[in-house]
Design a protein around this motif. Structure first.
Motif, PDB file in Angstrom:
ATOM      1  N   ASN A  43      15.069  24.931  26.577  1.00  0.00           N
ATOM      2  CA  ASN A  43      14.110  24.854  25.470  1.00  0.00           C
ATOM      3  C   ASN A  43      13.017  23.838  25.781  1.00  0.00           C
ATOM      4  OD1 ASN A  43      15.307  26.808  23.916  1.00  0.00           O
ATOM      5  ND2 ASN A  43      16.236  25.419  22.452  1.00  0.00           N
ATOM      6  N   VAL A  80      19.364  29.624  24.224  1.00  0.00           N
ATOM      7  CA  VAL A  80      18.473  28.588  24.746  1.00  0.00           C
ATOM      8  C   VAL A  80      17.637  29.164  25.888  1.00  0.00           C
ATOM      9  CG1 VAL A  80      18.414  26.343  25.910  1.00  0.00           C
ATOM     10  CG2 VAL A  80      20.088  26.759  24.109  1.00  0.00           C
ATOM     11  N   ASN A  81      16.326  28.886  25.868  1.00  0.00           N
ATOM     12  CA  ASN A  81      15.441  29.309  26.952  1.00  0.00           C
ATOM     13  C   ASN A  81      15.719  28.467  28.192  1.00  0.00           C
ATOM     14  OD1 ASN A  81      14.092  31.134  25.243  1.00  0.00           O
ATOM     15  ND2 ASN A  81      12.690  29.554  24.549  1.00  0.00           N
ATOM     16  N   ASN A 140       9.360  25.318  23.091  1.00  0.00           N
ATOM     17  CA  ASN A 140      10.737  25.574  23.534  1.00  0.00           C
ATOM     18  C   ASN A 140      10.784  26.024  24.994  1.00  0.00           C
ATOM     19  OD1 ASN A 140      12.138  24.766  21.283  1.00  0.00           O
ATOM     20  ND2 ASN A 140      13.090  26.735  20.897  1.00  0.00           N
ATOM     21  N   ASN A 167      13.994  32.834  22.944  1.00  0.00           N
ATOM     22  CA  ASN A 167      14.556  32.662  21.602  1.00  0.00           C
ATOM     23  C   ASN A 167      13.502  32.664  20.507  1.00  0.00           C
ATOM     24  OD1 ASN A 167      13.572  30.021  21.947  1.00  0.00           O
ATOM     25  ND2 ASN A 167      15.589  29.101  22.115  1.00  0.00           N
ATOM     26  N   VAL A 177      11.038  23.340  16.660  1.00  0.00           N
ATOM     27  CA  VAL A 177      10.887  23.654  18.081  1.00  0.00           C
ATOM     28  C   VAL A 177      10.409  22.432  18.847  1.00  0.00           C
ATOM     29  CG1 VAL A 177      10.384  26.084  17.610  1.00  0.00           C
ATOM     30  CG2 VAL A 177       8.489  24.434  17.814  1.00  0.00           C
TER      31      VAL A 177
END
Length: 199
Positions: A43, A80-81, A140, A167, A177
């Motif tokens: 993120n 989660v990115n 993120n 996400n 974010v």
């Protein structure tokens, strides 16, 4: 150093507090390519891999990170990115991203428009971070272009591919974010502020 081009959506499988630290265990399709002590963006937060087992790996966030990001709100099962650090010589498809979150923002609205989505975010401008129209912003961990830049708000337009593979598809009004502002813009703003004070 990262580019803001997300490689995978990891899933949080375990959260463990140790004193003021938080250990996050993630399941990801890129786990088998990771190694201990490698930097990975989560993120938009650069965290170090400390343990790997099967298809899961663990990273640790210290209090400083928890205080300045949305990691303190993360739950088991969240997506989660994830992005690994860029390789020298690779194409820079996004923009230069350090993985150092400047502050958080709150999603104010999500608008679906003719096959894309416009997300509007509000942040505390007391920290002197700025956006500019058509400039770069990382939300993120996703490298994006700013539209409708104002003193403490901005919007981004999300194409279907980004919506489906990050996400962003979980964001609603009120979602918190992580923001990393453009590194070049931050240096220029700092120099401007120093010159304004000394004048």
């Amino acid at each position: 150093m990262f580019t803001g081009i997300i490689e995978d959506l990891g899933i949080v499988t375990k959260l463990e507090n140790e004193k003021e630290n938080l250990h996050l265990t993630m399941r990801s399709k890129i786990t088998h390519e990771l190694k201990i002590d490698q930097s990975v963006s989560h993120n938009g937060i650069c965290l170090t891999v400390v343990h790997i087992k099967d298809d899961a790996y663990t990273v640790t966030a210290i209090k400083e990170t928890l205080d300045k990001t949305n990691l303190g709100d993360i739950k088991t099962g969240d997506h989660v990115n994830i992005e690994r650090a860029m390789k020298l010589g690779d194409r820079l498809d996004g923009h230069i991203v350090q993985g150092h979150v400047d502050q958080v923002a709150v999603c104010k609205s999500v608008e679906e428009v003719e096959g894309s989505w416009v997300f509007t975010f509000e942040y505390d401008n007391a920290l002197n971070n700025i956006t500019i129209e058509k400039g770069s912003i990382t939300v993120n961990g996703v490298s994006l272009t700013v539209v409708n830049s104002k003193a403490n708000t901005f919007s981004v337009a999300i194409i279907p591919f980004t919506y489906e593979h990050t996400n962003f598809n979980t964001f609603t009004a009120g979602t918190v974010v992580n923001l990393e502002f453009d590194v070049v813009g931050k240096y220029i703003k700092r120099l401007y502020d120093i010159n304004a004070i000394s004048s």
